[in-house]
Design a protein around this motif. Structure first.
Motif, PDB file in Angstrom:
ATOM      1  N   ARG A   1       0.857  -1.185   0.000  1.00 53.35           N
ATOM      2  CA  ARG A   1       0.000   0.000   0.000  1.00 53.35           C
ATOM      3  C   ARG A   1       0.891   1.231   0.000  1.00 53.35           C
ATOM      4  N   GLU A   2       0.548   2.189  -0.822  1.00 48.85           N
ATOM      5  CA  GLU A   2       1.294   3.439  -0.851  1.00 48.85           C
ATOM      6  C   GLU A   2       0.918   4.271   0.362  1.00 48.85           C
ATOM      7  N   LEU A   3       1.911   4.685   1.141  1.00 50.65           N
ATOM      8  CA  LEU A   3       1.662   5.551   2.295  1.00 50.65           C
ATOM      9  C   LEU A   3       1.795   7.017   1.916  1.00 50.65           C
ATOM     10  N   SER A   4       2.673   7.294   0.957  1.00 53.94           N
ATOM     11  CA  SER A   4       2.848   8.645   0.433  1.00 53.94           C
ATOM     12  C   SER A   4       3.479   8.500  -0.945  1.00 53.94           C
ATOM     13  N   GLN A   5       3.760   9.621  -1.587  1.00 58.76           N
ATOM     14  CA  GLN A   5       4.377   9.549  -2.909  1.00 58.76           C
ATOM     15  C   GLN A   5       5.770   8.946  -2.863  1.00 58.76           C
ATOM     16  N   THR A   6       6.390   8.974  -1.700  1.00 59.47           N
ATOM     17  CA  THR A   6       7.762   8.469  -1.579  1.00 59.47           C
ATOM     18  C   THR A   6       7.869   7.180  -0.773  1.00 59.47           C
ATOM     19  N   THR A   7       6.793   6.769  -0.108  1.00 57.02           N
ATOM     20  CA  THR A   7       6.869   5.642   0.830  1.00 57.02           C
ATOM     21  C   THR A   7       5.841   4.576   0.508  1.00 57.02           C
ATOM     22  N   VAL A   8       6.302   3.316   0.504  1.00 52.23           N
ATOM     23  CA  VAL A   8       5.413   2.187   0.290  1.00 52.23           C
ATOM     24  C   VAL A   8       5.477   1.283   1.524  1.00 52.23           C
ATOM     25  N   LEU A   9       4.339   0.713   1.854  1.00 53.33           N
ATOM     26  CA  LEU A   9       4.231  -0.262   2.933  1.00 53.33           C
ATOM     27  C   LEU A   9       4.062  -1.637   2.306  1.00 53.33           C
ATOM     28  N   VAL A  10       4.894  -2.588   2.711  1.00 51.89           N
ATOM     29  CA  VAL A  10       4.728  -3.984   2.323  1.00 51.89           C
ATOM     30  C   VAL A  10       4.512  -4.762   3.609  1.00 51.89           C
ATOM     31  N   ALA A  11       3.459  -5.566   3.639  1.00 51.92           N
ATOM     32  CA  ALA A  11       3.129  -6.349   4.831  1.00 51.92           C
ATOM     33  C   ALA A  11       2.986  -7.815   4.462  1.00 51.92           C
TER      34      ALA A  11
ATOM     35  N   VAL B   1       8.709  -1.980  -4.481  1.00 56.71           N
ATOM     36  CA  VAL B   1       9.514  -0.864  -3.987  1.00 56.71           C
ATOM     37  C   VAL B   1       9.976   0.053  -5.122  1.00 56.71           C
ATOM     38  N   ALA B   2       9.923  -0.439  -6.338  1.00 55.75           N
ATOM     39  CA  ALA B   2      10.364   0.364  -7.489  1.00 55.75           C
ATOM     40  C   ALA B   2       9.588   1.676  -7.556  1.00 55.75           C
ATOM     41  N   GLY B   3      10.318   2.772  -7.686  1.00 54.03           N
ATOM     42  CA  GLY B   3       9.695   4.083  -7.796  1.00 54.03           C
ATOM     43  C   GLY B   3       9.499   4.793  -6.462  1.00 54.03           C
ATOM     44  N   TYR B   4       9.874   4.151  -5.376  1.00 54.19           N
ATOM     45  CA  TYR B   4       9.732   4.759  -4.046  1.00 54.19           C
ATOM     46  C   TYR B   4      11.106   5.009  -3.442  1.00 54.19           C
ATOM     47  N   GLN B   5      11.162   5.947  -2.507  1.00 58.49           N
ATOM     48  CA  GLN B   5      12.406   6.269  -1.815  1.00 58.49           C
ATOM     49  C   GLN B   5      12.473   5.631  -0.434  1.00 58.49           C
ATOM     50  N   GLN B   6      11.313   5.187   0.079  1.00 56.82           N
ATOM     51  CA  GLN B   6      11.259   4.611   1.417  1.00 56.82           C
ATOM     52  C   GLN B   6      10.345   3.391   1.432  1.00 56.82           C
ATOM     53  N   LEU B   7      10.707   2.442   2.303  1.00 60.54           N
ATOM     54  CA  LEU B   7       9.945   1.212   2.462  1.00 60.54           C
ATOM     55  C   LEU B   7       9.713   0.951   3.938  1.00 60.54           C
ATOM     56  N   VAL B   8       8.464   0.672   4.291  1.00 61.46           N
ATOM     57  CA  VAL B   8       8.131   0.146   5.608  1.00 61.46           C
ATOM     58  C   VAL B   8       7.750  -1.309   5.373  1.00 61.46           C
ATOM     59  N   LEU B   9       8.486  -2.211   5.995  1.00 59.14           N
ATOM     60  CA  LEU B   9       8.242  -3.643   5.846  1.00 59.14           C
ATOM     61  C   LEU B   9       7.637  -4.166   7.143  1.00 59.14           C
TER      62      LEU B   9
ATOM     63  N   ALA C   1      19.993  -0.510  -0.396  1.00 57.77           N
ATOM     64  CA  ALA C   1      21.195   0.326  -0.348  1.00 57.77           C
ATOM     65  C   ALA C   1      21.653   0.681  -1.763  1.00 57.77           C
ATOM     66  N   ARG C   2      21.623  -0.296  -2.637  1.00 59.80           N
ATOM     67  CA  ARG C   2      22.045  -0.080  -4.023  1.00 59.80           C
ATOM     68  C   ARG C   2      21.147   0.940  -4.723  1.00 59.80           C
ATOM     69  N   ARG C   3      19.853   0.895  -4.421  1.00 60.62           N
ATOM     70  CA  ARG C   3      18.886   1.800  -5.068  1.00 60.62           C
ATOM     71  C   ARG C   3      18.699   3.112  -4.325  1.00 60.62           C
ATOM     72  N   GLY C   4      19.286   3.245  -3.151  1.00 68.12           N
ATOM     73  CA  GLY C   4      19.109   4.460  -2.361  1.00 68.12           C
ATOM     74  C   GLY C   4      17.757   4.519  -1.674  1.00 68.12           C
ATOM     75  N   VAL C   5      17.176   3.364  -1.372  1.00 72.46           N
ATOM     76  CA  VAL C   5      15.879   3.296  -0.693  1.00 72.46           C
ATOM     77  C   VAL C   5      16.119   3.106   0.799  1.00 72.46           C
ATOM     78  N   ASP C   6      15.569   4.001   1.601  1.00 74.30           N
ATOM     79  CA  ASP C   6      15.653   3.896   3.051  1.00 74.30           C
ATOM     80  C   ASP C   6      14.514   3.005   3.523  1.00 74.30           C
ATOM     81  N   TRP C   7      14.775   2.099   4.473  1.00 75.68           N
ATOM     82  CA  TRP C   7      13.708   1.190   4.890  1.00 75.68           C
ATOM     83  C   TRP C   7      13.792   0.875   6.374  1.00 75.68           C
TER      84      TRP C   7
END
Length: 145
Positions: A28-38, A59-67, A91-97
């Protein structure tokens, strides 16, 4: 006329939801930059690659991930291997999680990540707050000389 009777519910797959042998994954998208995967159910050798694949796809297209793995009933060491791979790829993609572990995941983390190198939070709201405080790269990749 014949009828088929099944004890399993029949459902058409929906975007953002995947069933994988005893585990169900959602995003689920939490914001334009953050996705939630559960994930709910179980993550073990039979479906840890499915979990990783699902995360990669969403996670593609997002800057942040909440797992959020807090609802899991079982989490095997193969699941930790998937988390390590997520860490490297993010880390390779620059995604903070940030990981939201439940009791099953916390047990494995105590053994496989005793230094606490993976960022964790007690719930989704706390995870979003951790991400809002700034980048927390878990792994820094440096170019070879």
């Amino acid at each position: 006329m014949s009828a088929a009777i099944s004890s399993e519910p029949v459902a058409a797959p929906r975007p953002g939801v995947r069933h994988a042998q005893r585990g169900q994954f959602r995003s689920r998208e939490l914001s334009q930059t953050t996705v939630l995967v559960a994930a709910v159910g179980e993550v073990d050798a039979a479906n840890s690659a499915d979990l990783f694949s699902f995360i990669e796809d969403h996670v593609a297209g997002y800057q942040q991930l909440v797992l959020d793995l807090s609802p899991l009933d079982f989490f095997g060491t193969d699941g930790f291997s998937a988390l390590h791979t997520v860490n490297v790829r993010c880390a390779r993609r620059g995604v903070d999680w940030v990981l939201v572990p439940g009791p099953a995941v916390s047990r494995v983390l105590r053994v496989c990540d005793p230094e606490g190198t993976l960022a964790t939070a007690g719930n989704i709201v706390s995870a979003v707050a951790v991400l809002a405080r700034g980048p927390h790269r878990h792994l820094r990749l440096t170019p070879l000389p």
